[in-house]
Design a protein around this motif. Structure first.
Motif, PDB file in Angstrom:
ATOM      1  N   UNK A 135     -49.886 -31.505 140.407  1.00 11.02           N
ATOM      2  CA  UNK A 135     -48.579 -31.993 141.321  1.00 11.02           C
ATOM      3  C   UNK A 135     -49.342 -32.378 143.150  1.00 11.02           C
ATOM      4  N   UNK A 136     -48.308 -33.318 143.659  1.00  9.19           N
ATOM      5  CA  UNK A 136     -48.118 -34.206 144.692  1.00  9.19           C
ATOM      6  C   UNK A 136     -48.588 -32.742 146.211  1.00  9.19           C
ATOM      7  N   UNK A 137     -48.281 -32.140 145.666  1.00  8.10           N
ATOM      8  CA  UNK A 137     -47.807 -31.686 147.379  1.00  8.10           C
ATOM      9  C   UNK A 137     -47.527 -29.758 146.916  1.00  8.10           C
ATOM     10  N   UNK A 138     -47.054 -28.580 148.278  1.00  8.48           N
ATOM     11  CA  UNK A 138     -46.961 -27.335 147.303  1.00  8.48           C
ATOM     12  C   UNK A 138     -45.736 -27.130 146.030  1.00  8.48           C
ATOM     13  N   UNK A 139     -46.676 -25.908 145.801  1.00 16.08           N
ATOM     14  CA  UNK A 139     -45.037 -25.862 144.579  1.00 16.08           C
ATOM     15  C   UNK A 139     -44.131 -25.174 145.032  1.00 16.08           C
ATOM     16  N   UNK A 140     -43.320 -26.413 144.378  1.00 16.58           N
ATOM     17  CA  UNK A 140     -41.829 -25.958 145.036  1.00 16.58           C
ATOM     18  C   UNK A 140     -41.245 -24.750 144.747  1.00 16.58           C
ATOM     19  N   UNK A 141     -40.501 -23.692 146.156  1.00 12.33           N
ATOM     20  CA  UNK A 141     -39.912 -22.653 145.510  1.00 12.33           C
ATOM     21  C   UNK A 141     -39.172 -22.615 144.858  1.00 12.33           C
ATOM     22  N   UNK A 142     -38.881 -20.998 144.456  1.00 12.95           N
ATOM     23  CA  UNK A 142     -37.770 -20.676 142.993  1.00 12.95           C
ATOM     24  C   UNK A 142     -36.954 -21.063 143.931  1.00 12.95           C
ATOM     25  N   UNK A 143     -36.581 -21.005 145.127  1.00 11.67           N
ATOM     26  CA  UNK A 143     -34.697 -21.488 145.231  1.00 11.67           C
ATOM     27  C   UNK A 143     -34.019 -23.312 144.447  1.00 11.67           C
ATOM     28  N   UNK A 144     -35.620 -24.232 145.088  1.00  8.58           N
ATOM     29  CA  UNK A 144     -35.681 -25.687 145.059  1.00  8.58           C
ATOM     30  C   UNK A 144     -35.346 -26.288 143.392  1.00  8.58           C
ATOM     31  N   UNK A 145     -35.489 -24.748 142.182  1.00 11.01           N
ATOM     32  CA  UNK A 145     -36.082 -25.844 141.286  1.00 11.01           C
ATOM     33  C   UNK A 145     -34.858 -25.738 140.967  1.00 11.01           C
ATOM     34  N   UNK A 146     -34.977 -26.774 139.733  1.00 13.34           N
ATOM     35  CA  UNK A 146     -33.481 -27.037 139.326  1.00 13.34           C
ATOM     36  C   UNK A 146     -33.595 -26.299 138.067  1.00 13.34           C
ATOM     37  N   UNK A 147     -32.256 -25.343 137.662  1.00 12.92           N
ATOM     38  CA  UNK A 147     -32.296 -24.783 136.231  1.00 12.92           C
ATOM     39  C   UNK A 147     -31.792 -25.198 134.993  1.00 12.92           C
ATOM     40  N   UNK A 148     -32.081 -25.170 133.927  1.00 10.50           N
ATOM     41  CA  UNK A 148     -31.798 -25.526 132.806  1.00 10.50           C
ATOM     42  C   UNK A 148     -30.956 -24.508 131.796  1.00 10.50           C
ATOM     43  N   UNK A 149     -30.015 -24.881 131.318  1.00 12.94           N
ATOM     44  CA  UNK A 149     -29.884 -24.212 130.468  1.00 12.94           C
ATOM     45  C   UNK A 149     -29.863 -23.981 128.852  1.00 12.94           C
ATOM     46  N   UNK A 150     -30.537 -24.148 127.782  1.00  9.01           N
ATOM     47  CA  UNK A 150     -30.524 -24.566 126.146  1.00  9.01           C
ATOM     48  C   UNK A 150     -29.548 -23.684 125.105  1.00  9.01           C
ATOM     49  N   UNK A 151     -28.041 -24.206 125.216  1.00  9.57           N
ATOM     50  CA  UNK A 151     -28.045 -22.955 124.379  1.00  9.57           C
ATOM     51  C   UNK A 151     -27.827 -23.997 122.535  1.00  9.57           C
ATOM     52  N   UNK A 152     -27.345 -23.760 121.531  1.00 16.40           N
ATOM     53  CA  UNK A 152     -27.888 -24.423 119.767  1.00 16.40           C
ATOM     54  C   UNK A 152     -27.474 -25.813 120.209  1.00 16.40           C
ATOM     55  N   UNK A 153     -25.980 -26.088 120.976  1.00 14.50           N
ATOM     56  CA  UNK A 153     -25.680 -27.126 120.836  1.00 14.50           C
ATOM     57  C   UNK A 153     -25.796 -27.822 122.157  1.00 14.50           C
ATOM     58  N   UNK A 154     -26.429 -27.051 123.114  1.00 14.33           N
ATOM     59  CA  UNK A 154     -25.746 -28.047 125.052  1.00 14.33           C
ATOM     60  C   UNK A 154     -28.031 -27.771 126.107  1.00 14.33           C
ATOM     61  N   UNK A 155     -27.582 -29.329 126.587  1.00 16.29           N
ATOM     62  CA  UNK A 155     -28.878 -28.155 127.431  1.00 16.29           C
ATOM     63  C   UNK A 155     -28.351 -29.445 128.868  1.00 16.29           C
ATOM     64  N   UNK A 156     -27.642 -28.340 130.142  1.00 16.98           N
ATOM     65  CA  UNK A 156     -27.661 -28.037 131.147  1.00 16.98           C
ATOM     66  C   UNK A 156     -27.892 -28.093 132.280  1.00 16.98           C
ATOM     67  N   UNK A 157     -28.350 -28.840 132.940  1.00 15.38           N
ATOM     68  CA  UNK A 157     -29.169 -28.802 133.980  1.00 15.38           C
ATOM     69  C   UNK A 157     -28.366 -28.721 135.501  1.00 15.38           C
ATOM     70  N   UNK A 158     -28.590 -27.922 136.099  1.00 11.38           N
ATOM     71  CA  UNK A 158     -28.002 -27.777 137.282  1.00 11.38           C
ATOM     72  C   UNK A 158     -27.759 -29.332 138.514  1.00 11.38           C
ATOM     73  N   UNK A 159     -28.567 -30.183 137.834  1.00 10.38           N
ATOM     74  CA  UNK A 159     -28.031 -30.945 138.743  1.00 10.38           C
ATOM     75  C   UNK A 159     -28.782 -32.279 138.221  1.00 10.38           C
ATOM     76  N   UNK A 160     -27.949 -33.627 139.072  1.00  6.80           N
ATOM     77  CA  UNK A 160     -28.390 -35.236 137.324  1.00  6.80           C
ATOM     78  C   UNK A 160     -29.685 -36.191 138.633  1.00  6.80           C
ATOM     79  N   UNK A 161     -29.776 -34.686 140.287  1.00  6.24           N
ATOM     80  CA  UNK A 161     -30.333 -35.928 140.438  1.00  6.24           C
ATOM     81  C   UNK A 161     -31.168 -35.256 141.450  1.00  6.24           C
ATOM     82  N   UNK A 162     -32.437 -35.409 141.761  1.00 10.53           N
ATOM     83  CA  UNK A 162     -33.470 -34.867 142.453  1.00 10.53           C
ATOM     84  C   UNK A 162     -34.364 -35.822 143.696  1.00 10.53           C
ATOM     85  N   UNK A 163     -34.862 -35.264 144.463  1.00  6.24           N
ATOM     86  CA  UNK A 163     -35.989 -36.419 145.422  1.00  6.24           C
ATOM     87  C   UNK A 163     -37.171 -36.281 145.044  1.00  6.24           C
TER      88      UNK A 163
END
Length: 409
Positions: free
Chosen positions: A24-52
């Motif tokens: 990592x290049x700087x302090x670890x991201x806070x949990x509130x800033x993490x992107x949520x990923x939900x994996x099911x048997x047929x899908x892979x949903x990420x809470x956002x399609x963009x990031x900085x």
């Protein structure tokens, strides 16, 4: 085909946007800033399609019935820039990466086999980020990502071989012919891994002439290939002397079943190995020198087998193998290019020369087709075509031969 290689060959991170899981290049991201990923048997949903750009965390929760994996892929959809695996049903794990500006894909792989599900574009905006970390740490992370790439290729190979064998054993030769070069591409990208495993590569990928010379039972891809492409009456065997037709006898349904089942079993053994601690330990021992030498070894594979038309003698699908080997070599180089470029003006000049060599080779190969759309068959190449490809391979091989010593300086 040579059978003893340094255990390395491919890579998994782009040269221009190296993303190392855990570095990592700087302090670890806070949990509130993490992107949520939900994996099911047929899908892979990420809470956002963009990031900085900067340190990103993907919190992956498995809501499916199978163990799953999550990947962040480079823009080409092939190179892995970060992954987290073995996420049990109901469990969560976090992938942390330093992401440079660019285009990526996210993907989940329920069951840890096949192409995965939910492949979605993911954009990182912002400015380039400096990568912090000790040199040894960065090199170890490069090796980890290489291991992830190999596992991904074999996880794709397993179901693809199943499909090829199903068509072959059922007598659907047209379908099997279409699948044959596409399936082999997964193997060709990681060929040196299998070649380091004693008799496994001979079982999977030996040509007839090699098996006969060593007194081995001939099985694997090329035994199936011989059944799928009937030789012409005036064709000579791979030794250039024996009439091919006289030695060709169609396999019976029972023999096809035996050859097909053997290939499935051998590829399953390969899959088991690349997911083992033994495999990771072997890569760790080789380190980045192994990756650098792998770039050279895969290009040598092209020069000694594919460009001569000897690899896929029956089918003429050598250019598919050629392209996959070059792809593997180029990615191996991309994984260590930053280490070479950091060695002053000479290192930067070497990287520039190698980049130009790959670009010229890719451009020439593209005039004959692509892995996605197919290539022309080897007999359709003119002598001038073969000379051009040979000259480009030789021109690239010279600076590549200097890569390992430069990386280790």
């Amino acid at each position: 085909m040579t059978t003893k290689r340094i255990l390395a060959a491919l890579a998994t991170a782009s040269a221009a946007a190296l993303v190392l899981s855990g570095c990592v290049a700087k302090t670890d991201v806070a949990a509130s800033d993490a992107l949520a990923v939900t994996s099911t048997d047929g899908t892979c949903e990420v809470s956002s399609g963009t990031a900085t750009s900067g340190t990103l965390a993907f919190d992956v929760t498995n809501e499916g019935a199978d163990v799953t994996e999550f990947y962040l892929l480079a823009e080409d959809g092939l190179r892995i820039v970060g992954e987290v695996e073995n996420i049990a049903p109901g469990a969560s794990r976090t992938l942390t990466v330093v992401a440079q500006p660019g285009e990526y894909f996210t993907l989940c792989k329920p069951g840890m086999l096949g192409e995965g599900v939910g492949r979605t574009a993911f954009t990182v905006n912002g400015d380039a980020v400096a990568i912090d970390g000790e040199d040894a740490e960065l090199k170890q992370q490069a090796v980890y990502l290489y291991a992830a790439f190999v596992k991904d290729q074999v996880e794709n190979l397993v179901p693809q071989v199943d499909a090829l064998v199903t068509a072959y054993e059922s007598g659907d030769d047209a379908a099997a012919q279409a699948l044959f070069p596409q399936v082999r591409a997964y193997y060709e990208r990681i060929e040196p891994v299998a070649e380091a495993l004693g008799d496994l590569d001979p079982k999977i990928d030996y040509r007839e002439v090699d098996a006969v010379a060593e007194g081995l039972d001939w099985t694997g891809f090329h035994r199936i290939e011989k059944d799928l492409w009937v030789p012409a009456q005036d064709a000579l065997n791979a030794d250039g002397e024996t009439p091919a037709w006289r030695e060709w006898t169609p396999s019976t349904p029972d023999e096809r079943a035996a050859f097909g089942d053997q290939l499935i079993s051998d590829v399953a053994e390969l899959d088991e190995y690349v997911h083992s601690d033994e495999f990771q330990a072997a890569l760790d021992e080789q380190g980045v020198a192994g990756l650098s030498n792998g770039a050279i070894a895969l290009l040598d594979e092209v020069a000694t087998g594919k460009i001569t038309g000897e690899e896929d003698w029956w089918s003429g699908t050598d250019l598919w193998d050629f392209a996959a080997n070059v792809e593997g070599s180029k990615m191996a180089f991309s994984l260590v290019r930053d280490f070479a470029e950091s060695k002053g003006e000479d290192g930067a000049a070497l990287v520039e020369e190698i980049d130009a060599g790959y670009a010229a080779l890719d451009e020439s190969l593209a005039t004959h087709g692509s892995l996605a759309d197919g290539f022309i068959f080897y007999p359709e190449l003119t002598d001038a075509d073969k000379r051009e490809l040979t000259d480009l391979i030789n021109a690239l091989a010279e600076p590549l031969s200097q890569l390992t010593v430069t990386v280790l300086e």
